[in-house]
Every structure is written in structure tokens, then in C-alpha cells.
Design a protein around this motif. Structure first.
Motif, PDB file in Angstrom:
ATOM      1  N   THR A 105       0.718  -1.227   0.120  1.00 24.35           N
ATOM      2  CA  THR A 105      -0.066  -0.073  -0.028  1.00 24.35           C
ATOM      3  C   THR A 105       0.744   1.336  -0.246  1.00 24.35           C
ATOM      4  OG1 THR A 105      -1.674  -1.227   1.278  1.00 24.35           O
ATOM      5  CG2 THR A 105      -1.790   1.200   1.309  1.00 24.35           C
ATOM      6  N   LEU A 106       0.818   2.129  -0.998  1.00 24.04           N
ATOM      7  CA  LEU A 106       1.467   3.429  -1.096  1.00 24.04           C
ATOM      8  C   LEU A 106       0.652   4.360  -0.248  1.00 24.04           C
ATOM      9  CD1 LEU A 106       2.021   3.215  -4.834  1.00 24.04           C
ATOM     10  CD2 LEU A 106       3.624   2.876  -3.400  1.00 24.04           C
ATOM     11  N   PRO A 107       1.665   5.658   0.108  1.00 22.66           N
ATOM     12  CA  PRO A 107       1.078   6.461   0.875  1.00 22.66           C
ATOM     13  C   PRO A 107      -0.101   7.070   0.683  1.00 22.66           C
ATOM     14  CG  PRO A 107       3.563   6.824   0.958  1.00 22.66           C
ATOM     15  CD  PRO A 107       3.175   5.689  -0.160  1.00 22.66           C
ATOM     16  N   ASN A 108      -0.351   7.208  -0.783  1.00 23.02           N
ATOM     17  CA  ASN A 108      -1.654   7.720  -1.291  1.00 23.02           C
ATOM     18  C   ASN A 108      -2.836   6.901  -1.291  1.00 23.02           C
ATOM     19  OD1 ASN A 108      -0.933   6.246  -3.416  1.00 23.02           O
ATOM     20  ND2 ASN A 108      -1.386   7.964  -4.979  1.00 23.02           N
ATOM     21  N   GLY A 109      -2.604   5.637  -0.449  1.00 21.49           N
ATOM     22  CA  GLY A 109      -3.564   4.710  -0.679  1.00 21.49           C
ATOM     23  C   GLY A 109      -3.636   3.838  -1.847  1.00 21.49           C
ATOM     24  N   ASN A 110      -3.371   3.985  -2.836  1.00 25.10           N
ATOM     25  CA  ASN A 110      -3.116   3.229  -3.950  1.00 25.10           C
ATOM     26  C   ASN A 110      -2.290   1.880  -3.557  1.00 25.10           C
ATOM     27  OD1 ASN A 110      -4.364   5.155  -5.356  1.00 25.10           O
ATOM     28  ND2 ASN A 110      -2.683   5.768  -6.537  1.00 25.10           N
ATOM     29  N   ARG A 111      -2.385   1.015  -4.548  1.00 23.97           N
ATOM     30  CA  ARG A 111      -1.917  -0.405  -4.137  1.00 23.97           C
ATOM     31  C   ARG A 111      -0.806  -0.646  -5.386  1.00 23.97           C
ATOM     32  NH1 ARG A 111      -6.417  -1.869  -0.321  1.00 23.97           N
ATOM     33  NH2 ARG A 111      -5.122  -1.269   1.429  1.00 23.97           N
ATOM     34  N   LEU A 112       0.372  -0.985  -5.053  1.00 22.34           N
ATOM     35  CA  LEU A 112       1.222  -1.328  -6.252  1.00 22.34           C
ATOM     36  C   LEU A 112       1.543  -2.943  -5.797  1.00 22.34           C
ATOM     37  CD1 LEU A 112       3.626  -0.489  -8.431  1.00 22.34           C
ATOM     38  CD2 LEU A 112       5.208  -0.559  -6.334  1.00 22.34           C
ATOM     39  N   ILE A 113       0.976  -3.535  -6.982  1.00 23.50           N
ATOM     40  CA  ILE A 113       0.961  -5.058  -7.228  1.00 23.50           C
ATOM     41  C   ILE A 113       1.854  -5.649  -8.053  1.00 23.50           C
ATOM     42  CG2 ILE A 113      -0.769  -6.869  -7.767  1.00 23.50           C
ATOM     43  CD1 ILE A 113      -2.948  -5.013  -7.325  1.00 23.50           C
ATOM     44  N   THR A 114       2.325  -6.604  -7.656  1.00 22.51           N
ATOM     45  CA  THR A 114       3.560  -7.630  -8.562  1.00 22.51           C
ATOM     46  C   THR A 114       2.867  -8.575  -8.914  1.00 22.51           C
ATOM     47  OG1 THR A 114       5.512  -6.657  -6.963  1.00 22.51           O
ATOM     48  CG2 THR A 114       5.699  -8.460  -8.599  1.00 22.51           C
ATOM     49  N   GLU A 115       2.351  -8.705 -10.314  1.00 20.12           N
ATOM     50  CA  GLU A 115       1.865  -9.860 -10.693  1.00 20.12           C
ATOM     51  C   GLU A 115       2.858 -10.521 -11.401  1.00 20.12           C
ATOM     52  OE1 GLU A 115      -1.411 -11.183 -14.009  1.00 20.12           O
ATOM     53  OE2 GLU A 115      -0.713  -9.441 -14.293  1.00 20.12           O
ATOM     54  N   SER A 116       3.826 -11.606 -10.610  1.00 23.89           N
ATOM     55  CA  SER A 116       4.823 -12.024 -11.073  1.00 23.89           C
ATOM     56  C   SER A 116       4.676 -12.846 -12.353  1.00 23.89           C
ATOM     57  CB  SER A 116       5.366 -13.046  -9.998  1.00 23.89           C
ATOM     58  OG  SER A 116       5.412 -12.275  -8.785  1.00 23.89           O
ATOM     59  N   ASP A 117       3.972 -13.832 -12.266  1.00 24.83           N
ATOM     60  CA  ASP A 117       3.740 -14.750 -13.518  1.00 24.83           C
ATOM     61  C   ASP A 117       3.411 -13.968 -14.670  1.00 24.83           C
ATOM     62  OD1 ASP A 117       4.174 -16.711 -11.974  1.00 24.83           O
ATOM     63  OD2 ASP A 117       2.138 -17.652 -12.065  1.00 24.83           O
ATOM     64  N   GLY A 118       2.712 -12.727 -14.673  1.00 28.12           N
ATOM     65  CA  GLY A 118       2.593 -11.765 -15.891  1.00 28.12           C
ATOM     66  C   GLY A 118       3.874 -11.177 -16.240  1.00 28.12           C
ATOM     67  N   GLY A 119       4.788 -11.044 -15.400  1.00 25.62           N
ATOM     68  CA  GLY A 119       5.933 -10.142 -15.799  1.00 25.62           C
ATOM     69  C   GLY A 119       5.578  -8.663 -15.650  1.00 25.62           C
ATOM     70  N   ARG A 120       4.745  -8.423 -14.777  1.00 26.34           N
ATOM     71  CA  ARG A 120       4.075  -7.102 -14.477  1.00 26.34           C
ATOM     72  C   ARG A 120       3.891  -6.570 -13.369  1.00 26.34           C
ATOM     73  NH1 ARG A 120      -2.411  -5.201 -15.452  1.00 26.34           N
ATOM     74  NH2 ARG A 120      -2.641  -7.416 -14.241  1.00 26.34           N
TER      75      ARG A 120
END
Length: 443
Positions: free
Chosen positions: A376-391
Motif C-alpha cells: 500500500t502506497l502513502p496515497n492509498g493506492n496499491r502497487l501490485i507485483t503480478e509475477s507470472d505476468g511479468g507485470r
């Protein structure tokens, strides 16, 4: 020797073979002496065969996937709603960490082959080739120092060690423990990291446990020297707690790696006040036990498991407590829809209610079965690591994607393979020291 003698000898020999077969069957089924010695030898031999049998890392390891798209780099960027800064990521392509700007331009890179540090794995056996290793996770300090953990394919334990580098990839310290999956840095600079090792300890109330089994540990390191300060065996912590019945969630195929601990977060005094399961006590860690399907708290002072919870998630990663009292999870298998298996969740640990979720859609499918991360980023957004998608992608509370990045690296005769992305970190420019910020290569 006449014909009758030869026939008699042959019959005797066959009878001996049959008795040996029966004896061996009894040893295996009853697991009596010398089963453990034979079994250990078999496992060791099998591990060596697997270790030497990887010819194509793109198809024989889980560090690469078939690319779902030809898109590379940043494909979505909404400056008005994204949390602006630099993004650090690691991937299955090797021991490399890249820092990119919001447009996907690489502005800094760290790299160091394992063979420059050690020639064996932490258990003392010959190490895998550098081409089968990568940094499972990295965290950057404001001055450009980097902490990273090595893992490999084709070896068990697969955790291989931790290193702290400066901004020019020079070694500050190294720790040759079987570090794997995740680590965290405390406010006072200590490093909390997961390790694993084989154990032959037996547990009366868990007779199905393999012998040996892979036990996980929470290890505390001095952040300035890398020296080990403490080590907690996690299966013992779970087994000796009032939450022991949750171990019955472990499937039969997982008895050799029963917990598969895959995330760790330090809970300080401030966070312990808002995260109710901590009961106001800091110096605990929130871990994710994948095979029991359980986030849990471990007290670093006592080594005790103080809280655990199961839910509708399955194969989860990346348990993270939040200042609002909830916790987030990367729910790898919990959705069960075709081409859309994975969810990102926020859970209330008191009511056990899922209070927020992200599930992807047809335009942006979301699926990562073996790995994944969510911060969870300080502005409330979420940074998501979708590993299998390389994304890597950033979503708002309403589920809008405001930044999206695909690993630009490809391999294979048709560039069909993409390395998994295994960790992500977002930093604002003003969080960096002036010296490191000035050294960044801007386009």
C-alpha cells in the motif's frame, strides 16, 4: 554343477530376491530401520539428478513464463492519480535490480553474480550455475545501497544468501544463509529475513510430517554488518501454539515443506497499537504461511506464535498489516474464474470481513499462481507485483489501473518467454539522498 544343482541354485537366488523385495517393502511401508538412511540417500541422489538436469531455464524452471502480451515497459500512466516516483523491481532474468522512472526508463541498475560471492550453497554443496539464480527480492536504501536475496532453481533448499551492495554494486556485507522469499528492515536498521533448512525433528501430533522436512526460520541480522543476532524455528512456534489445529490445513503433498513461509513484515510499537491482533506489543513479525493458508504473528522476543487466522484465500503471499488496523494479502488462487484466478485483498482481522478487493477484468486479466506481492502506497493506492505476468501495476481504491509496467526483457527463439517479476518498491525522488539522486541517469 549338474542341471538339478543349477535349477536349485536359481530357485534359491530368486527366493532371496523375493525375500529382499518383501523386506524392502516392509521397511518402506512400516518406515522402520534402515528406512530413514535409505530415504535420505534417495532424496539426496534425486536432488543431485534434478540439479544437473536443467538444460533450458525457460521451460524447466518457474523463473520464466510464456509472455501474455508483446507490450513492454510502461503501458498506462495517469499522473493525476498515480503515486509519482521511481520503481525498483527484480525479475527471474538474473541477479539484477532495476530502478525505472514513471515512463519505464531504467535510471539505475545493480547486479552481482552469485559466483562472485560463494562457490557453494549455504548447506556446503556445490552451487547452481549463475544462469539459474536471481534476486527474489530487493530493497533500496535512500543512499542507493541495496539489499537483495538470491534464490535458485533445481536445488532444495533454494534459498542461497543475502547481500548488501552500495550504489555501484560493491559488496558491503554478505550473509550465507538460505534466505528466501522476503525480508524487511526495522526502524532501527535491523534486517528481518526468512531462511529455511532441513530438519529431522519429530512431532508426536503430526506424524505425517516428512523426515526430513524443510523448516522455516525468522532470522534477525545486524543491518550494518550482516551478523546473525537471533533465529526462530517457525514450525516449532506454530506447533507449540494454541493455533496448532490450523496445521491440519496442510495438504498431503506439502508435508516435506509444511509451512512454506513466503512473507515477513516487522510490526513496530506504533503499528502494534492499531493492528489489534498484535495487542499493542511491538517487536513482532507478521508472516504468511502458504500451505496452512494462514497469516500469523511471531513474537521476536519469545519466539511464540501469538495470533493466526485462516480465510477464503488460497496459496496467499505478501501479508501486510496497515495503520488502519486491517491487513492486505495477495490471494493467488482464491477467485477460481478462468483466466482470472488471483485477487488482491484487504481484510479486517477482527470481523474477518474482506473490505476491499481487486480481481482484474477481461481487458486486464490478473493471474499469478506461484508468486506475487502487494504493498500500500502513502496515497492509498496499491502497487501490485503480478509475477507470472511479468507485470507491475498500481491501482486505486476504486480498482482503476493508473500505472502499468511490463518487464521489457524477453528470451526464446521467438521472444516468447518473459522473466517473472518478483518484487516492487516505489520511492519518491525526495526520499533519496541528494548524492544518489544526482547520480541517477535521467533520459
Amino acid at each position: 554343477m549338474d542341471k538339478a544343482d543349477r535349477v536349485g541354485f536359481a530357485a534359491f537366488f530368486v527366493a532371496c530376491l523375493f525375500l529382499a523385495f518383501l523386506g524392502g517393502t516392509m521397511v518402506v511401508l512400516a518406515k522402520v530401520f534402515p528406512y530413514e538412511f535409505v530415504n535420505d540417500a534417495y532424496k539426496a541422489g534425486h536432488a543431485l539428478i534434478v540439479q544437473d538436469s536443467i538444460d533450458d531455464p525457460y521451460t524447466q524452471t518457474d523463473q520464466w513464463r510464456i509472455a501474455r502480451t508483446e507490450r513492454r515497459g510502461v503501458t498506462i500512466h495517469d499522473p493525476a492519480r498515480a503515486y509519482e516516483g521511481y520503481t525498483l523491481y527484480t525479475s527471474g532474468g538474473g541477479p539484477v535490480a532495476s530502478l525505472v522512472d514513471m515512463d519505464g526508463n531504467e535510471v539505475h541498475r545493480w547486479t552481482l553474480p552469485y559466483s562472485k560471492l560463494w562457490s557453494t550453497n549455504p548447506a556446503g554443496r556445490g552451487a547452481q550455475d549463475d544462469g539459474l539464480m536471481y534476486w527474489r527480492k530487493a530493497i533500496m536504501y535512500p543512499n542507493g545501497d541495496l539489499l537483495a536475496i538470491y534464490i535458485t532453481a533445481g536445488d532444495t533448499p533454494w534459498g542461497y544468501g543475502m547481500v548488501r551492495l552500495d550504489a555501484d554494486s560493491n559488496v558491503i556485507w554478505k550473509y550465507h544463509g538460505a534466505t528466501h522469499h522476503d525480508f524487511d528492515i526495522t526502524p532501527d536498521g535491523r534486517v528481518i529475513v526468512l531462511t529455511h533448512a532441513f530438519s529431522d525433528k519429530k512431532f508426536e501430533d503430526f506424524p505425517a510430517l516428512a523426515n526430513p522436512f524443510l523448516n522455516d526460520y525468522v532470522v534477525v541480522l545486524d543491518g550494518e554488518t550482516g551478523e546473525e543476532q537471533s533465529k526462530i524455528p517457525l514450525f516449532e512456534s506454530f506447533y507449540e501454539s494454541r493455533f496448532q489445529p490450523l496445521l491440519t490445513n496442510i495438504a498431503h503433498f506439502a508435508v516435506e515443506d509444511p509451512l512454506h513461509t513466503n512473507s515477513v513484515q516487522f510490526i513496530d510499537d506504533e503499528l502494534a497499537q492499531s493492528f489489534e491482533p498484535a495487542q499493542g506489543r511491538g517487536n513482532q513479525v507478521l508472516v504468511s504461511f502458504r500451505h496452512p493458508g494462514t497469516p500469523a504473528l511471531i513474537d521476536l522476543d519469545s519466539g511464540q506464535l501469538t495470533w493466526a487466522m485462516s480465510g477464503s484465500w488460497l496459496g496467499q503471499h505478501s501479508a501486510r498489516a496497515l495503520p488502519n488496523g486491517n491487513f492486505t494479502l495477495f490471494d493467488n488462487y482464491g477467485h477460481f474464474l478462468p483466466k482470472n484466478l488471483t485477487r488482491a485483498l484487504e481484510v479486517d482481522p477482527v470481523t474477518e470481513e474482506i473490505v476491499w478487493r481487486y480481481e482484474g477484468d477481461k481487458a486486464h486479466p490478473f493471474e499469478s499462481r506461484l508468486r506475487g506481492a502487494l504493498i500500500t502506497l502513502p496515497n492509498g493506492n496499491r502497487l501490485i507485483t503480478e509475477s507470472d505476468g511479468g507485470r507491475l501495476f498500481e491501482v486505486t481504491r476504486d480498482g482503476s489501473i493508473v500505472w502499468e509496467f511490463f518487464n521489457p526483457k524477453r528470451a526464446g527463439d521467438e521472444n516468447q518467454h518473459i522473466p517473472v517479476v518478483s518484487s516492487g518498491q516505489r520511492l519518491r525522488p525526495d526520499e533519496l539522498t541528494p548524492e544518489f539522486r544526482d547520480s541517477i541517469q535521467t533520459p
